[in-house]
Design a protein around this motif. Structure first.
Motif: not given
Length: 432
Positions: A293-296, A298-311, A328-337
């Motif tokens: 999301c625009a509020g972030r 930076e882009g996704y970190s490697a750890a966040e990519i792995e979490k999204l691939r799992k969630f 909510c876990k997915i939203l938190s990663i995508v928005t950074g909040k």
């Protein structure tokens, strides 16, 4: 000593001053515009109209009054000269012209003592109310001008009292009935809000209300619960909030939220993340389907990519008992909040829905307020914001306010906050 002059009772004609004061008492100051630049001219014009058109007696009566007032004329003409007023009137102490001469003297006295005479009656609301009460009493008891003239004739004939008012107080009308005295009026009729509203003019009644401290209050009346509408769907709906899950209730999902839902509900996307072994393709697909999301910053970190691939596949395939927490876990990663959710409820079993929110922007209380608004289980009020003081709910005009408190004390606090006042000053008219 008072007397009838035409259709008016002059309360005291013992001196020029008292005669002018009695005429001033007959002016309805409510008919004079408070904001008009020519307010004084209106009052003076009305004073003259009463003298010239509505007050009259026989010529010999005017002659007697002029003789009685002679000792005051020297001071009057000196005051006229001191005020720079040239009366230019021709003295006439007898005959038909005596009335005009008398009226001009009274009028000129009124001019040089204008502030004193008008200030007294403008500020003495209780006196004005008492005069209106006396008229009201006579009207409601069937007392006519003939009855008044008859009593005056009896008084002049019997001379049991020096003043007519004293005689009338003793004898009354008919079977001796009469209005209450001024002191009793102040403690009874004058304290009756509904009676004063009926008796006084609108402006006078506003003055009466202010005199009793009603002007410092905040007034509000409740809209019928069957007609009330929650303000939750107004244009100012919260930005980072989503409500959905119960198809029988209205949903609200921000654009980015809907885009994430569309992505996680796509089985092709879920399979790609679950089965594809090429990391570069996984990163590209995630970045395109659920971009940060625009509020972030930076882009996704490697750890966040792995979490999204799992969630994301877990949301689609595993149907966990707490898919909302997974979302909510997915939203938190995508928005950074950090996101949270809560199942909100109304008063019946079918009243429910899921509420998604940013955890650092919402408290238990604010979520509870949202819940009340969403199911429209609060109360809606109209808060008076005009200069007038309302006598009851029908007189209240102002802005609408939706309250979420369940008790009157809480409602008063909400209304006081909206009206920039104090809760103890709030006067509520609940729906019956």
């Amino acid at each position: 000593m008072g007397n009838m002059y035409g259709n008016y009772w002059i309360e005291d004609d013992s001196s020029l001053k008292n005669f002018a004061k009695s005429v001033a008492a007959l002016i309805d100051f409510d008919c004079v515009s408070e904001s008009s630049d020519d307010q004084d001219d209106q009052v003076k014009s009305r004073f003259w109209d009463i003298l010239d058109e509505e007050i009259y007696v026989s010529s010999d009566k005017y002659e007697n009054l002029l003789l009685k007032y002679c000792p005051e004329l020297g001071d009057l003409f000196y005051e006229l000269w001191n005020h720079g007023i040239e009366p230019g009137i021709k003295p006439a102490f007898s005959g038909p012209e005596s009335r005009g001469f008398f009226n001009e003297l009274v009028y000129f006295y009124f001019l040089v003592h204008y502030e004193e005479l008008t200030g007294y009656f403008k500020n003495s609301l209780s006196k004005r109310a008492y005069k209106k009460y006396q008229m009201h009493w006579m009207l409601t008891h069937g007392i006519t001008m003939d009855d008044i003239y008859a009593r005056i004739s009896e008084w002049k004939e019997n001379k049991e009292s020096d003043e007519f008012s004293g005689y009338l107080k003793e004898q009354g009308f008919g079977a001796g009935s009469l209005w209450v005295c001024f002191d009793e009026f102040l403690t009874s009729e004058y304290e009756d809000k509904e009676f004063m509203k009926e008796l006084l003019s609108e402006t006078e009644f506003q003055e009466w209300l202010k005199e009793r401290g009603f002007g410092e209050k905040i007034y509000a009346f409740q809209i019928d619960p069957e007609c009330q509408e929650s303000d939750i769907w107004d244009d100012c709906f919260w930005e980072n909030v989503a409500v959905f899950g119960n198809r029988y209730y209205k949903e609200r999902k921000p654009e980015f939220f809907q885009k994430i839902l569309d992505a996680v509900d796509d089985w092709v996307f879920a399979d790609l993340l679950r089965l594809n072994e090429n990391p570069e393709e996984v990163i590209r697909e995630i970045s395109e389907s659920v971009p940060p999301c625009a509020g972030r910053t930076e882009g996704y970190s490697a750890a966040e990519i792995e979490k999204l691939r799992k969630f994301i596949p877990a949301w689609f395939y595993e149907e966990t008992s707490d898919n909302e927490a997974l979302l909510c876990k997915i939203l938190s990663i995508v928005t950074g909040k950090t996101w949270g959710y809560r199942c909100i409820h109304g008063s019946s079993q079918s009243d429910w829905n899921y509420f998604f929110y940013l955890t650092d922007e919402w408290t238990d209380k604010s979520i509870g307020d949202f819940e009340t608004r969403y199911f429209n289980e609060g109360t809606e009020w109209i808060v008076h914001d005009e200069a007038t003081i309302p006598c009851g709910p029908k007189d209240i005009h102002g802005f609408g306010l939706y309250c979420t408190s369940s008790d009157m004390d809480g409602i008063k606090q909400e209304i006081a906050q909206a009206a920039s006042g104090n809760p103890e000053d709030v006067v509520l008219y609940p729906c019956e």
